[in-house]
Design an enzyme around this catalytic site. Structure first.
Site, mmCIF file in Angstrom:
data_model
loop_
_atom_site.group_PDB
_atom_site.id
_atom_site.type_symbol
_atom_site.label_atom_id
_atom_site.label_comp_id
_atom_site.label_asym_id
_atom_site.label_seq_id
_atom_site.Cartn_x
_atom_site.Cartn_y
_atom_site.Cartn_z
ATOM 1 C CG HIS A 135 2.835 -4.894 8.878
ATOM 2 N ND1 HIS A 135 2.494 -6.223 8.813
ATOM 3 C CD2 HIS A 135 2.579 -4.126 7.840
ATOM 4 C CE1 HIS A 135 2.262 -6.232 7.391
ATOM 5 N NE2 HIS A 135 2.146 -4.908 6.962
ATOM 6 C CD GLN A 190 -3.046 -0.827 2.434
ATOM 7 O OE1 GLN A 190 -3.502 -1.879 2.814
ATOM 8 N NE2 GLN A 190 -3.611 0.247 2.552
ATOM 9 C CB SER A 238 2.578 -4.949 3.609
ATOM 10 O OG SER A 238 1.754 -5.181 4.527
ATOM 11 C CG LEU A 239 -1.638 -5.873 -1.131
ATOM 12 C CD1 LEU A 239 -2.601 -6.876 -0.637
ATOM 13 C CD2 LEU A 239 -1.992 -4.608 -1.816
ATOM 14 C CD GLN A 249 2.128 -9.769 5.182
ATOM 15 O OE1 GLN A 249 0.902 -9.591 5.536
ATOM 16 N NE2 GLN A 249 2.702 -9.904 4.131
ATOM 17 N NE ARG A 296 -3.036 -8.955 4.532
ATOM 18 C CZ ARG A 296 -1.994 -7.746 4.315
ATOM 19 N NH1 ARG A 296 -2.463 -6.757 3.504
ATOM 20 N NH2 ARG A 296 -1.044 -7.822 5.061
#
Length: 315
Positions: free
Chosen positions: A205, A13, A94-95, A254, A119
């Protein structure tokens, strides 16, 4: 002469923008087909949203995540369609780890776009808007940041922690808004060159995302996951994993664990990778790659001209 070993990396993102991938969409049929496939899976015209929507709508987490995954998969397919060489490793920030799992053959694309929409919704609702924040800290050692975040957290009784280890000297912290504000003051006093609040509405996170992880785990149990055809280095521990059940666990963990991006890039370099190709909108990860290991050749392929030039460089 060194042997070319390519790693593909996929952004998270922050790389989304209205009008992205316009030239790639016009140039490559496979890009158009990929966006049409995502639109069918989600029930709305994703391409129209990207081209004609408002940036605020595109920045909504449950919209951003499927959009970025689709953009990355579309460029990956364009790379293959142009006979690009297959990478020996992958990783995603991440994503972007979900994009990597699709491109490595571990997750079906239609499943993945629906999964990351959920998510995003889980992450957004885990913490009420305004109660969580993130900030980028520039110019301090990781250990100093960790120590100060621990102090700020202990003093306030709130959550604040380092969550993205993006490159040496660039770390993102996240947590409760008040604790972030306190930590920023302490970090500046300790010599941080810059401390920049990020335009996000949730503390990604951190432990505050654990409820989102629990919901994601339920969804993942119902999805088919295969051993990846190309090894994927995971954010949680900067190592690869082949077992589907192990992958499920890592994708859940994660969401509330730090992204060890510096470690991921170092792991790829230590395994012999010489070249990093950023597959998705923007150039953030290719820039980080150069800072993490100056010996790496780093490219981005959002624009057709960049993709074709990278193909030539990697041939």
């Amino acid at each position: 002469m060194s042997v070319l070993r390519i790693a593909f990396v996929f952004p998270g993102q922050g790389s989304q923008k209205v009008g992205m991938l316009t030239a790639a969409h016009e140039r490559f049929q496979v890009v158009r087909d990929t966006f049409a496939e995502a639109s069918q899976a989600l029930g709305y015209d994703m391409w129209d949203l990207i081209q004609n929507g408002e940036q605020e709508a595109l920045n909504l987490t449950e919209t951003t995540q499927p959009v970025l995954l689709t953009a990355s998969v579309a460029l990956w397919r364009a790379w293959l369609d142009q006979n690009g060489p297959r990478p020996v490793m992958m990783a995603g920030h991440s994503l972007g780890e979900f994009s990597a799992m699709v491109c490595a053959g571990a997750l079906d694309f239609a499943d993945a776009v629906q999964l990351v929409r959920q998510r995003g919704a889980f992450m957004q609702t885990a913490v009420p808007v305004g109660e969580g924040a993130m900030a980028a800290i520039i110019g301090l050692d990781d250990d100093v940041i960790n120590t100060i975040c621990s102090k700020a957290s202990a003093d306030s009784g709130l959550v604040v922690a380092a969550v993205n280890y993006n490159s040496p000297g660039q770390v993102v912290i996240a947590g409760h808004t008040r604790a972030i504000e306190d930590a920023i003051g302490l970090l500046k006093d300790a010599g941080a060159k810059r401390a920049l609040p990020l335009p996000v509405s949730a503390p990604f996170h951190t432990e505050l995302m654990r409820p989102a992880g629990e919901k994601l785990a339920e969804v993942l149990e119902g999805l088919s996951i295969r051993a990846p055809e190309i090894p994927v280095v995971h954010n949680v521990h900067a190592r690869t994993e082949r077992e589907p059940q192990g992958i499920r666990g890592l994708l859940v963990e994660q969401i509330y664990s730090p992204v060890l991006w510096t470690g991921c890039v170092q792991a790829m370099a230590e395994s012999g990778c010489t070249t990093i190709v950023e597959c998705g909108p923007g150039k953030v990860l290719s820039g980080l790659g150069r800072r993490i290991d100056k010996s790496l050749q780093c490219y981005s392929i959002e624009e057709p001209a960049e993709l074709l030039a990278t193909l030539e460089a990697c041939s």
